[in-house]
Structures are given as C-alpha cells and as structure tokens.
Design a protein around this motif. Structure first.
Motif, PDB file in Angstrom:
ATOM      1  N   ILE A  73      17.804  39.885  47.291  1.00 12.91           N
ATOM      2  CA  ILE A  73      18.694  40.282  46.200  1.00 12.91           C
ATOM      3  C   ILE A  73      20.105  40.443  46.742  1.00 12.91           C
ATOM      4  CG2 ILE A  73      19.251  42.121  44.540  1.00 12.91           C
ATOM      5  CD1 ILE A  73      16.228  42.747  44.475  1.00 12.91           C
ATOM      6  N   LEU A  74      21.049  39.815  46.081  1.00 16.85           N
ATOM      7  CA  LEU A  74      22.459  40.077  46.325  1.00 16.85           C
ATOM      8  C   LEU A  74      22.874  41.090  45.263  1.00 16.85           C
ATOM      9  CD1 LEU A  74      25.291  37.410  46.828  1.00 16.85           C
ATOM     10  CD2 LEU A  74      25.633  39.758  46.070  1.00 16.85           C
ATOM     11  N   CYS A  75      23.047  42.317  45.676  1.00 14.64           N
ATOM     12  CA  CYS A  75      23.358  43.392  44.726  1.00 14.64           C
ATOM     13  C   CYS A  75      24.867  43.461  44.518  1.00 14.64           C
ATOM     14  CB  CYS A  75      22.830  44.724  45.255  1.00 14.64           C
ATOM     15  SG  CYS A  75      23.235  46.125  44.175  1.00 14.64           S
ATOM     16  N   ASP A  76      25.325  42.951  43.387  1.00 12.54           N
ATOM     17  CA  ASP A  76      26.741  43.038  43.046  1.00 12.54           C
ATOM     18  C   ASP A  76      26.967  44.354  42.316  1.00 12.54           C
ATOM     19  OD1 ASP A  76      29.306  42.800  41.719  1.00 12.54           O
ATOM     20  OD2 ASP A  76      29.236  40.675  42.230  1.00 12.54           O
ATOM     21  N   VAL A  77      27.559  45.304  43.015  1.00  7.98           N
ATOM     22  CA  VAL A  77      27.742  46.650  42.475  1.00  7.98           C
ATOM     23  C   VAL A  77      28.731  46.632  41.317  1.00  7.98           C
ATOM     24  CG1 VAL A  77      28.536  48.985  43.023  1.00  7.98           C
ATOM     25  CG2 VAL A  77      27.101  47.746  44.647  1.00  7.98           C
ATOM     26  N   GLY A 103      36.944  43.706  41.735  1.00  5.48           N
ATOM     27  CA  GLY A 103      37.662  44.429  40.700  1.00  5.48           C
ATOM     28  C   GLY A 103      37.269  43.949  39.315  1.00  5.48           C
ATOM     29  N   HIS A 104      37.556  44.761  38.315  1.00  6.85           N
ATOM     30  CA  HIS A 104      37.280  44.374  36.929  1.00  6.85           C
ATOM     31  C   HIS A 104      38.444  44.799  36.040  1.00  6.85           C
ATOM     32  CE1 HIS A 104      35.598  48.528  37.274  1.00  6.85           C
ATOM     33  NE2 HIS A 104      36.198  48.665  36.106  1.00  6.85           N
ATOM     34  N   ALA A 105      38.374  44.399  34.774  1.00  9.51           N
ATOM     35  CA  ALA A 105      39.428  44.721  33.814  1.00  9.51           C
ATOM     36  C   ALA A 105      38.801  45.232  32.535  1.00  9.51           C
ATOM     37  CB  ALA A 105      40.274  43.479  33.533  1.00  9.51           C
ATOM     38  N   LEU A 106      39.563  45.989  31.777  1.00 11.43           N
ATOM     39  CA  LEU A 106      39.132  46.492  30.470  1.00 11.43           C
ATOM     40  C   LEU A 106      39.958  45.812  29.389  1.00 11.43           C
ATOM     41  CD1 LEU A 106      38.823  50.318  31.240  1.00 11.43           C
ATOM     42  CD2 LEU A 106      37.006  48.609  31.223  1.00 11.43           C
ATOM     43  N   ARG A 107      39.279  45.385  28.325  1.00 13.42           N
ATOM     44  CA  ARG A 107      39.983  44.728  27.223  1.00 13.42           C
ATOM     45  C   ARG A 107      39.562  45.381  25.909  1.00 13.42           C
ATOM     46  NH1 ARG A 107      39.743  38.394  27.075  1.00 13.42           N
ATOM     47  NH2 ARG A 107      41.043  38.790  28.909  1.00 13.42           N
ATOM     48  N   THR A 108      40.541  45.777  25.112  1.00 17.34           N
ATOM     49  CA  THR A 108      40.272  46.379  23.813  1.00 17.34           C
ATOM     50  C   THR A 108      40.245  45.288  22.750  1.00 17.34           C
ATOM     51  OG1 THR A 108      41.365  48.435  24.468  1.00 17.34           O
ATOM     52  CG2 THR A 108      41.024  48.081  22.119  1.00 17.34           C
ATOM     53  N   LEU A 109      39.154  45.216  21.990  1.00 22.78           N
ATOM     54  CA  LEU A 109      38.991  44.205  20.953  1.00 22.78           C
ATOM     55  C   LEU A 109      39.630  44.661  19.650  1.00 22.78           C
ATOM     56  CD1 LEU A 109      35.287  43.152  21.650  1.00 22.78           C
ATOM     57  CD2 LEU A 109      37.397  42.234  22.636  1.00 22.78           C
ATOM     58  N   ASP A 110      39.689  43.755  18.681  1.00 24.21           N
ATOM     59  CA  ASP A 110      40.343  44.053  17.411  1.00 24.21           C
ATOM     60  C   ASP A 110      39.674  45.213  16.678  1.00 24.21           C
ATOM     61  OD1 ASP A 110      42.106  42.001  17.865  1.00 24.21           O
ATOM     62  OD2 ASP A 110      41.033  40.533  16.627  1.00 24.21           O
ATOM     63  N   ASP A 111      38.375  45.399  16.888  1.00 22.88           N
ATOM     64  CA  ASP A 111      37.681  46.490  16.200  1.00 22.88           C
ATOM     65  C   ASP A 111      37.782  47.820  16.938  1.00 22.88           C
ATOM     66  OD1 ASP A 111      36.059  46.107  18.381  1.00 22.88           O
ATOM     67  OD2 ASP A 111      34.234  45.628  17.231  1.00 22.88           O
ATOM     68  N   GLY A 112      38.546  47.829  18.026  1.00 27.20           N
ATOM     69  CA  GLY A 112      38.749  49.057  18.779  1.00 27.20           C
ATOM     70  C   GLY A 112      37.757  49.266  19.911  1.00 27.20           C
ATOM     71  N   HIS A 130      37.409  39.899  38.926  1.00 28.54           N
ATOM     72  CA  HIS A 130      37.652  39.554  40.335  1.00 28.54           C
ATOM     73  C   HIS A 130      39.137  39.395  40.592  1.00 28.54           C
ATOM     74  CE1 HIS A 130      33.395  37.842  41.392  1.00 28.54           C
ATOM     75  NE2 HIS A 130      33.342  38.964  40.695  1.00 28.54           N
ATOM     76  N   GLY A 131      39.946  40.218  39.941  1.00 27.52           N
ATOM     77  CA  GLY A 131      41.378  40.068  40.080  1.00 27.52           C
ATOM     78  C   GLY A 131      42.105  41.371  40.316  1.00 27.52           C
ATOM     79  N   ALA A 132      41.422  42.361  40.892  1.00 31.08           N
ATOM     80  CA  ALA A 132      42.041  43.662  41.124  1.00 31.08           C
ATOM     81  C   ALA A 132      41.317  44.355  42.263  1.00 31.08           C
ATOM     82  CB  ALA A 132      41.971  44.518  39.853  1.00 31.08           C
ATOM     83  N   THR A 150      28.540  43.514  53.302  1.00 24.09           N
ATOM     84  CA  THR A 150      29.223  43.773  52.034  1.00 24.09           C
ATOM     85  C   THR A 150      30.449  42.875  51.922  1.00 24.09           C
ATOM     86  OG1 THR A 150      28.483  46.086  51.984  1.00 24.09           O
ATOM     87  CG2 THR A 150      30.431  45.526  50.674  1.00 24.09           C
ATOM     88  N   LEU A 151      30.589  42.233  50.779  1.00 24.73           N
ATOM     89  CA  LEU A 151      31.683  41.275  50.584  1.00 24.73           C
ATOM     90  C   LEU A 151      32.722  41.802  49.606  1.00 24.73           C
ATOM     91  CD1 LEU A 151      32.485  38.225  51.295  1.00 24.73           C
ATOM     92  CD2 LEU A 151      31.882  37.820  48.904  1.00 24.73           C
ATOM     93  N   ILE A 152      33.981  41.613  49.955  1.00 25.60           N
ATOM     94  CA  ILE A 152      35.089  41.834  49.026  1.00 25.60           C
ATOM     95  C   ILE A 152      35.393  40.506  48.345  1.00 25.60           C
ATOM     96  CG2 ILE A 152      37.494  42.525  48.777  1.00 25.60           C
ATOM     97  CD1 ILE A 152      35.632  44.809  49.617  1.00 25.60           C
ATOM     98  N   GLU A 153      35.171  40.450  47.019  1.00 27.90           N
ATOM     99  CA  GLU A 153      35.436  39.242  46.229  1.00 27.90           C
ATOM    100  C   GLU A 153      36.774  39.393  45.487  1.00 27.90           C
ATOM    101  OE1 GLU A 153      31.810  36.851  44.529  1.00 27.90           O
ATOM    102  OE2 GLU A 153      31.761  38.888  43.769  1.00 27.90           O
ATOM    103  N   TRP A 154      37.587  38.347  45.535  1.00 28.46           N
ATOM    104  CA  TRP A 154      38.858  38.345  44.781  1.00 28.46           C
ATOM    105  C   TRP A 154      39.171  36.893  44.463  1.00 28.46           C
ATOM    106  CZ3 TRP A 154      42.327  43.018  45.461  1.00 28.46           C
ATOM    107  CH2 TRP A 154      43.354  43.020  44.505  1.00 28.46           C
ATOM    108  N   ASP A 155      39.044  36.506  43.192  1.00 30.50           N
ATOM    109  CA  ASP A 155      39.116  35.100  42.808  1.00 30.50           C
ATOM    110  C   ASP A 155      40.257  34.753  41.870  1.00 30.50           C
ATOM    111  OD1 ASP A 155      36.716  34.173  44.179  1.00 30.50           O
ATOM    112  OD2 ASP A 155      35.625  35.409  42.759  1.00 30.50           O
TER     113      ASP A 155
END
Length: 294
Positions: free
Chosen positions: A179-183, A216-225, A233-235, A257-262
């Motif tokens: 298993i590659l456990c992507d936290v 890294g990950h990002a948060l996005r707010t949709l039209d319904d809130g 993979h950009g932070a 353990t790998l640091i991914e940044w794409d």
C-alpha cells in the motif's frame, strides 16, 4: 497466496527517509548540483520513450535511489490492462531497477482511449475482483510487488458496499501487493465525504504499507456555498496533513515518505525544506516510540 512469489524480489533500496518527486524543471539543477536528497520518485509515463529525458533518468538513477510511480495502468479497468503499456512499464523497470514501483487505485482507460483523470471506482466486490486480477497480472509481468495508492475522490457511488479502507486492505491481502498510503489523499477524501481520517489510517494493515505520500491541497467554494477539498499538489503540506502524517508514523512506523508537488512547481529549495520537515517528524516519532518501548 498469489502475492507470495513476489516478496523475495522486493528488497527495496529506498531509504526510510523523505524523498522528493523529481519534475522536469529541476532536472538540470539536480544533475549539476547533486543535492543532498535521500531518494527521488518520478512518474513512469514521462520516461517510457528514449531520448534526452530517459538519459536524465538514467543519470539520476546512478546517483540516487529511485522509485517509479505510474499514472496510466488503469488498475480498475474492467476490460483489462493495456498490455502494450504494461510492457513498456516492464521495460523501464528492467532498465532502471527502481527500489519501489507503484500505481493508483483508479481507472483511466475505456475502449482503448486514455482519459486525463484518475477516476474513482465503485467500492464493490465486483470492482475488487477486477482490481485484484489486474494487480496480479501487473506483478506477474514486472516480477515484483507493487504498491497501490489510495485515491483522492470527490464523489461516491451509491451502490458502493465496501468502505474504501477495507477495499484497500482486502486488495493487499488477496494479491500480496503493498500500500502506498497517501496521507493528503486521505485528508482530501475525508473532508469531501465526511469520513473519519483516523479510522481510515487505523484500518490499513501496517505491514503492507511500503511508502507514504505528502502533498498540498486547495479548498474551493462552490456556487451553493459548499466547500470541496482538491488534491492540487500545488502548495506546502497543510498543518492538518502533518498531524495525520504523525498518526500514520505511529500506526505504521517510519516509512519512505515522498513530498509531491506537481503544479506551480516552486524552487527546489522549498521542496528540500518540506522533505527535511518530514524527516524530522519521522525521527521525532521514532524516538518517542523507542522511549515508550524502553
């Protein structure tokens, strides 16, 4: 057990430390400066042809332990694997002799057409049979154990009948794969589906976990809130993911353990900082575990 024949071959030279995902913008710097990095991981599909990029990979492999991470085998395809693609992966594995080889729990091919995404699977017994068949074929062809990465997902199928963590544990038990456990993926999916990420980690068999990913990950707010967590993979690795990584280390012990940044790829020095933070946390948790054992 089908996976037993692969265990003796999978003596991994990847050190138990933090490595970095090697991307094209950093090729020249790595070749010129030979930075102090424990190991590198690359996307296998970027190096299936010949030419200059394969030469770069072979030069890096001479100086560093290397892991191959696939994105195109489509282990969830009910129509079976693309044998030509699998053959190209096998040739690269023979040439590079990576310490670890991994793929995603997803599908991305239908009717011979490759899609641009790692698409989610229904978590059902039928899908589990399909993935087990494809993993076994991959391991037989490569003559080595592979690691399978848990996905980041944004929807669930209504007819799914198996929790994802149980699906992955069953896959490892039935095929002998690791298993590659992507936290970060666990955090993303838990946020999107209301799962308990700690329950997820605790359900994975510690002995099967061969590598951990951080990103890294990002948060996005949709039209319904509503808010969607996106595996960008950009932070930098977020605080919540560092905390989950610490729990993973307590559950599984220290793992490569790998640091991914794409996306929005930063200066190489920032990746070195993230890797150093992961290695420091790994050592701190290992020290605490040792003190408790004493």
């Amino acid at each position: 057990m089908p996976g037993d024949s692969h265990k003796a071959i999978d003596a991994s030279p990847i050190p138990v430390a933090a490595g970095i995902g090697l991307r094209f913008p950093h090729h020249d710097q790595v070749l010129r400066q030979q930075p102090q990095v424990a190991w590198f991981e690359v996307h296998a599909e970027n190096y299936l042809g010949g030419g200059s990029v394969r030469c770069v990979l072979e030069r890096v492999r001479r100086d560093y332990p290397l892991s191959l991470h696939g994105v195109g085998l489509s282990l969830g395809s009910a129509e079976g694997l693309d044998l030509a693609h699998l053959g190209r992966i096998a040739e690269l594995v023979r040439r590079i002799e990576p310490g670890l080889t991994s793929e995603h729990l997803s599908w991305s091919v239908v009717g011979g057409q490759y899609l641009a995404d790692l698409l989610p699977l229904p978590m059902t017994e039928e899908a589990l049979d399909v993935v087990c068949r494809n993993v076994e074929q991959t391991q037989d062809t490569l003559q080595r154990r592979i690691l399978v990465e848990n996905p980041s997902t944004y929807l669930q199928f209504q007819h799914s009948s198996i929790p994802e963590w149980e699906f992955i544990a069953a896959l490892a038990q039935r095929t002998g794969c690791g298993i590659l456990c992507d936290v970060n993926n666990i955090h993303v999916s838990a946020c999107n589906h209301g799962w308990d990420p700690h329950r997820y980690l605790n359900a994975l068999p510690a002995g099967a976990v061969g590598e951990i990913h951080l990103a890294g990950h990002a948060l996005r707010t949709l039209d319904d809130g509503s808010v969607v967590c996106i595996d960008s993979h950009g932070a930098r690795v977020a605080a919540e993911v560092w905390a989950l990584y610490e729990q993973a280390l307590r559950c599984f012990g220290a793992k490569p353990t790998l640091i991914e940044w794409d996306t929005d790829i930063p200066a190489f020095e920032l990746l070195l900082d993230e890797a150093a933070a992961a290695t420091a946390l790994m050592r701190r948790v290992a020290g605490a575990r040792h003190a408790c054992a004493a």
